[in-house]
Write a protein that holds these residues in place. Sequence first.
Motif, PDB file in Angstrom:
ATOM      1  N   ILE D  28       0.821  -1.214   0.000  1.00  0.00           N
ATOM      2  CA  ILE D  28       0.000   0.000   0.000  1.00  0.00           C
ATOM      3  C   ILE D  28       0.853   1.262   0.000  1.00  0.00           C
ATOM      4  N   PRO D  30       1.275   5.684  -0.230  1.00  0.00           N
ATOM      5  CA  PRO D  30       0.773   6.771   0.615  1.00  0.00           C
ATOM      6  C   PRO D  30      -0.644   7.213   0.277  1.00  0.00           C
ATOM      7  N   GLU D  31      -1.032   7.220  -0.988  1.00  0.00           N
ATOM      8  CA  GLU D  31      -2.379   7.667  -1.329  1.00  0.00           C
ATOM      9  C   GLU D  31      -3.419   6.736  -0.716  1.00  0.00           C
ATOM     10  N   ASP D  32      -3.272   5.435  -0.951  1.00  0.00           N
ATOM     11  CA  ASP D  32      -4.229   4.467  -0.403  1.00  0.00           C
ATOM     12  C   ASP D  32      -4.226   4.485   1.125  1.00  0.00           C
ATOM     13  N   LEU D 155     -12.485   1.291   1.008  1.00  0.00           N
ATOM     14  CA  LEU D 155     -11.974   2.461   0.294  1.00  0.00           C
ATOM     15  C   LEU D 155     -11.788   2.149  -1.190  1.00  0.00           C
ATOM     16  N   LEU D 156     -11.101   1.066  -1.481  1.00  0.00           N
ATOM     17  CA  LEU D 156     -10.794   0.755  -2.881  1.00  0.00           C
ATOM     18  C   LEU D 156     -12.074   0.548  -3.686  1.00  0.00           C
ATOM     19  N   HIS D 158     -14.628   2.223  -3.752  1.00  0.00           N
ATOM     20  CA  HIS D 158     -15.212   3.483  -4.223  1.00  0.00           C
ATOM     21  C   HIS D 158     -14.585   3.979  -5.517  1.00  0.00           C
ATOM     22  N   ASN D 159     -13.480   3.411  -5.874  1.00  0.00           N
ATOM     23  CA  ASN D 159     -12.769   3.877  -7.053  1.00  0.00           C
ATOM     24  C   ASN D 159     -13.266   3.118  -8.278  1.00  0.00           C
ATOM     25  N   PRO D 160     -13.774   3.831  -9.279  1.00  0.00           N
ATOM     26  CA  PRO D 160     -14.264   3.146 -10.475  1.00  0.00           C
ATOM     27  C   PRO D 160     -13.184   2.299 -11.147  1.00  0.00           C
ATOM     28  N   LEU D 161     -11.929   2.566 -10.856  1.00  0.00           N
ATOM     29  CA  LEU D 161     -10.854   1.757 -11.439  1.00  0.00           C
ATOM     30  C   LEU D 161     -10.758   0.393 -10.757  1.00  0.00           C
ATOM     31  N   PRO D 163      -9.195  -0.906  -8.050  1.00  0.00           N
ATOM     32  CA  PRO D 163      -7.845  -1.450  -7.857  1.00  0.00           C
ATOM     33  C   PRO D 163      -7.846  -2.594  -6.842  1.00  0.00           C
ATOM     34  N   ALA D 164      -6.893  -3.497  -6.990  1.00  0.00           N
ATOM     35  CA  ALA D 164      -6.781  -4.654  -6.098  1.00  0.00           C
ATOM     36  C   ALA D 164      -5.708  -4.393  -5.043  1.00  0.00           C
TER      37      ALA D 164
END
Lengths: 422, 422, 422, 422
Positions: D28, D30-32, D155-156, D158-161, D163-164
């Motif tokens: 992980i 810093p952003e995540d 959190l992840l 919520h991101n349309p991308l 991410p795993a």
Amino acid sequence: MSTIVSPSVAADDYLRVRQFSDLLCAPIGPEDATAQSMPEASPLKWHLAHTTWFFETFLLRRDDHYRSPFPEYEYLFNSYYNSVGKQFPRPQRGLVTRPTLDETYAYREYVDGRVADAIAAGLLERDPAAAAVLVLGLNHEQQHQELMLTDLKHLLSHNPLEPAYRADQFQPATPADRDQWLTFPAALYETGHIGDEFAYDNESPRHRVWLEEFQLAKHPVTCGEFLEFIAADGYSRPEFWLSEGWATVQRECWTAPLYWTQHGDDWSEFTLAGRQPVDPHRPVCHVSYFEADAFARWSGARLPTESQWEVAAAAQIPTGNFVDALLAADEPVHPAGGVRDEGPARRLFGDVWEWTASSYAAYPGYQPAPGALGEYNGKFMNGQYVLRGGAAITPVGHVRPTYRNFFPPHARWMFGGLRLAR
Amino acid sequence: MSTIVSPSVAADDYLRVRQFSDLLCAPIGPEDATAQSMPEASPLKWHLAHTTWFFETFLLRRDDHYRSPFPEYEYLFNSYYNSVGKQFPRPQRGLVTRPTLDETYAYREYVDGRVADAIAAGLLERDPAAAAVLVLGLNHEQQHQELMLTDLKHLLSHNPLEPAYRADQFQPATPADRDQWLTFPAALYETGHIGDEFAYDNESPRHRVWLEEFQLAKHPVTCGEFLEFIAADGYSRPEFWLSEGWATVQRECWTAPLYWTQHGDDWSEFTLAGRQPVDPHRPVCHVSYFEADAFARWSGARLPTESQWEVAAAAQIPTGNFVDALLAADEPVHPAGGVRDEGPARRLFGDVWEWTASSYAAYPGYQPAPGALGEYNGKFMNGQYVLRGGAAITPVGHVRPTYRNFFPPHARWMFGGLRLAR
Amino acid sequence: MSTIVSPSVAADDYLRVRQFSDLLCAPIGPEDATAQSMPEASPLKWHLAHTTWFFETFLLRRDDHYRSPFPEYEYLFNSYYNSVGKQFPRPQRGLVTRPTLDETYAYREYVDGRVADAIAAGLLERDPAAAAVLVLGLNHEQQHQELMLTDLKHLLSHNPLEPAYRADQFQPATPADRDQWLTFPAALYETGHIGDEFAYDNESPRHRVWLEEFQLAKHPVTCGEFLEFIAADGYSRPEFWLSEGWATVQRECWTAPLYWTQHGDDWSEFTLAGRQPVDPHRPVCHVSYFEADAFARWSGARLPTESQWEVAAAAQIPTGNFVDALLAADEPVHPAGGVRDEGPARRLFGDVWEWTASSYAAYPGYQPAPGALGEYNGKFMNGQYVLRGGAAITPVGHVRPTYRNFFPPHARWMFGGLRLAR
Amino acid sequence: MSTIVSPSVAADDYLRVRQFSDLLCAPIGPEDATAQSMPEASPLKWHLAHTTWFFETFLLRRDDHYRSPFPEYEYLFNSYYNSVGKQFPRPQRGLVTRPTLDETYAYREYVDGRVADAIAAGLLERDPAAAAVLVLGLNHEQQHQELMLTDLKHLLSHNPLEPAYRADQFQPATPADRDQWLTFPAALYETGHIGDEFAYDNESPRHRVWLEEFQLAKHPVTCGEFLEFIAADGYSRPEFWLSEGWATVQRECWTAPLYWTQHGDDWSEFTLAGRQPVDPHRPVCHVSYFEADAFARWSGARLPTESQWEVAAAAQIPTGNFVDALLAADEPVHPAGGVRDEGPARRLFGDVWEWTASSYAAYPGYQPAPGALGEYNGKFMNGQYVLRGGAAITPVGHVRPTYRNFFPPHARWMFGGLRLAR
């Protein structure tokens, strides 16, 4: 609800209970009967109509040929029965200015006439389920009689004029002895409803429960005792409070029970008889579960479980300060404490509903009633705590040792008090 | 407000305006008069009391020896005058069930008597400021007469029974010619109040404004025209809408003006005479600024500024469909359009308040009235748009060419319509 | 936007503006670049991506053969262009942790390369609309440069550690002479954009406006003057406030401009250089329209209209305390006041955006740009007031005398100050 | 917590648990690690800091001479300990961008060094309470390890991308036999913690409880079984739902477990390995108590009480699909079901936390730990239900047969599933 009812007794009971609603509402005019003070409370007029709707929907509509002259009331006065149909939004009940109060009384009269006709025509003999519905409907109406006064008090309290429901005189209450305890031994007890008398489905089945030895206070906590908690900064010390309780205290700025006000060193409270001094010897009332629990922790005690309370109340006839007796004696409709109608050594019934430490949940093996009436109790079994014993606004005969009332832990507008255990 | 008033005219005016409130409220019982449908609306009973409070506070209390028999009303019926004192919270006006409707009428009667006494005793000659307050108070009451019907309609619309204020018959309206425009040349115009007649402080000072050439539609937009906008998916195409308007459309699920309902291909609307078919030839009503603006953009036109509207209305006597005329003719209290009382070629007054493109703001050199009455207009000068011309619920004589009404852009419960400009 | 652009100038401008974004963000790591402090503010990382999305969407996608390696960014970084497609919910921008900051810079680099290629390949000569988009995109990026610092300051202020964007030293500002006024005669003026230089659509068309004689203060209101308003209990006297402003003061417990804190008699404020003493000679900043308006009323003055401001600024070259100059001088990015770059007798540009009394509305004859770019300005024309002149976080060259910034009246996080008129 | 700890074992345990946090967070950036998806969840960075704060506050600060180089962290990383001091508002944890992720790791390293020093210097021998705190702190950190993955997944998502967290491969799970039940006789059982091993205060005291005969399903409910509930319109039939659950379903528009999406006939779910097809043989996960309870009612069964669950689990060694094993096997961190590490005939541990019908409440005779650590469990005893058994994100060794997890009935973001009883 396997109650056996004799039709003539049923007709009498029906009249008696229905007329008691009228008696309770007699001092109330159309303005007071219309307004709704919060989503959880309902207008008096709505209570009068909804209890009537109950008989129309569940009793009269059993007859397929029944045609209501008020077809739109089916939707308008359905409280929460999804299987009956959609419901008018609860927070907007105060906007339903029509039917007027007079029209509502006319609706009651109409339904009462049809119910009397149906009983006279032998409905109850023919249809035992109808007899059960009748009894349920009367108990339902008694619950709403209690709510009428509860909700009305909340409404009137919002008016700076502080109008009274009835202008009764307050007399000083007699002091109770403090710190007296009843002791119960560890044992495998039985709790829950037994016998043929009416009880709600949530009081069944009767079941065994193991209890360790415990003590229960002989009387409910008084206003005087609660004032000591306030004086000890009980409302500003988080260590006594549940986390959500503490958040509520801060968000709602609670510093005393609902309806209490401090002027200098004096405390007064808004009552159904207008503003009155806080009487230290009366049971404290209008406290939430959070406050009851915090008080108990501050006292070095705790709240009883509902099993403990029921074991203490087992086999007692519920006597005490109920609304009928208070009205008959021209006393204020308010917790009085003292010695009226005291049972043998225990003042468990009347005055205030007593918070227990028990979340409202199904008894082992619980089965809701079938059909729409199954929506009566079971679907509310989360987020609430059980209260026991009835209060000063409860009609006598409505409660039993096994009776389970329930409210969410922040609720204060109903007549909730507490008794300590340890 | 430098109005010259003759005392006998004043006393007559006072009686006439006050009695018109009673007339408007005559069909309304205590239940309907008590409830509040939203924070922005007020109960009828409150309007009756507050307008009385205005005369008691600003006229009778000028006499230092005046002692009110209703001292607690000073707080209870203060709407928003900070300099008078604290105010009872507006969203809870529906909880003030006392004074009852009868007690409220008694309060009116009491104050009316004292005002009559004061006039007879020469107050207006002695105290010119009192005369100005009297006139202001009557205009204030007329504003509230309009709000009484506006708020009552909103309240009744929440009841699934859809009760009517009055059971008037709707007649089909006469079609208006479409696409007719009045043209005004570019010039330096003057707008704002002039003369000795009463006007609110926000209509002053008279001032110069440069306008380029513009055109104004001869009639307000009709329901039929608005149905074309709906049929063109106007409510689902963001390109016509202001950003905040579009957010409101989606959040509130707007698909038509307030009170409109579609069943199959038919549209009906809730009116003060109950549910009625939408009449394509009547002016569209109960649209927000957002809807008016979106309709105008879809039409390839725009809303007029308030200066443009006022230039078109300058020097006209306000005649049209006002509430007095509609009641007198036993016609529904609803925008009618058509040719009644038409001014020379322009239907600018009555029927619907017309949204303008102008934010409600101070005129150059504006000075609020001194003291508490200065809180009347100036402090609302943000977040609102100006509407002009009066509506079917406006008392005749209340509006002028310079009169500025104002509401926030999402408001729909008042009688707001629109007229196109380009 | 009929700007004539030479391709080589365009390429230079593009590089210069884009690199300035990188320069502004250089001190910021991934954590600071990710978080969103409120729905109205956006993460730095989002600003970097969205400004890039603008060029990709409106410039590169003009080529039908263009295929983005980042197709999902089309949805992710669309701010509010309904005609481009749905938008990721604005309040959740802080949850979009990917692309990371490094990936965002890579996205910028990729798009910059493609734009450079397109310019080199003659796009701007071939397609004049593309040239206009390029110029618009650069102005758009400059707006976001300003928002980057504005939003970052708001974010950092929430951290009890009070981290600084840059650790610049504050020097005492030079006092300005108080109570100096410029006088402008009554006349028919022209305002709005004229000429070939770039301007937003909302600055057009140029139009005539009649102004009565007015005076404008020579300098913006200082912190020292604002402290006098605070000392005069300005925040607790409703008579100075708009009604909605007063409600906001009470609900939000405002007692000073945003970022100000009082310790004993000392005031400090959080700045992009960390916490600093309030300097009485610097222009006051981070006040809402409500506060600006209340201050003006307390002063016996008022805010200028945007026409008045523009007349005063007409034909001036915007010089003053802009972000480029402050960074170059290693001075704090904060309103400085004083004499730097002063125009002839008027300090109208830089330091603080100046609230005007004018609601943000369309100029007479306003036409939004066609297509998606028409969503740039017009749809925000309600509920906002115009601010003029640019501030300490504005890039030099971005503002003009006709430039119209706009914010809702309660907004305080942008660098808003005020100048008096009368 | 009367655990006897050997210092060398303690030092080893400390290192092992602390390093496992680092291992979990290794993928992980810093952003995540910074963002917070909702008030109930916390940023990864906060978890890393708060678990460190726990050791600094409750272990290192036992030494009165201890001076922290990070004094402001005492406030910043206090979660809810009122007796330690005020707390930074929980919903704003995502705004605390500093300390950065690197600085947070440095904080961990610093505290780890000091703890190691203190252990080496004989703290645990000298101060048995410190030894208890150390063990509590490690169990506390394991709870947060679980929350790290739980919150990160939320959190992840919520991101349309999409991410795993880790790009693991999903293998089809092995089918479990349906409708297999274990039977337990009516008896007076003992439940609650016994012995010297660590347990939370809420697992004590051990106490007797009477249970009637009951049956417990041999395996948790699978996704395939839950799909049958969906296919039977389970989400649109109020008769299966608690009243508050039904209100939640409608308000939140629930139609499936959290993270599930339907495309045509196919269901997929967002996992820590990105989007994956729903595997019918894996245990269903991310259902609320309301959904678990409705499913059980639809099935003609019910949820077990926590006593029943504990009786079934008594004396079993917790083995199953825990996070350590899944990571070691390069399998997705996701409920797998199947036969791995199966205990004798019962799959009670790992995979999913199992909702019980029991409100979270004090055991008879419960005493919270003294001092600040007494705020650990007791104050959350309302509004929550108990879950048992651990899940795929639980570190092995963290759960026990007596372990009580708890969440409010609407919560879905933690790994909650269910097992039927009857």
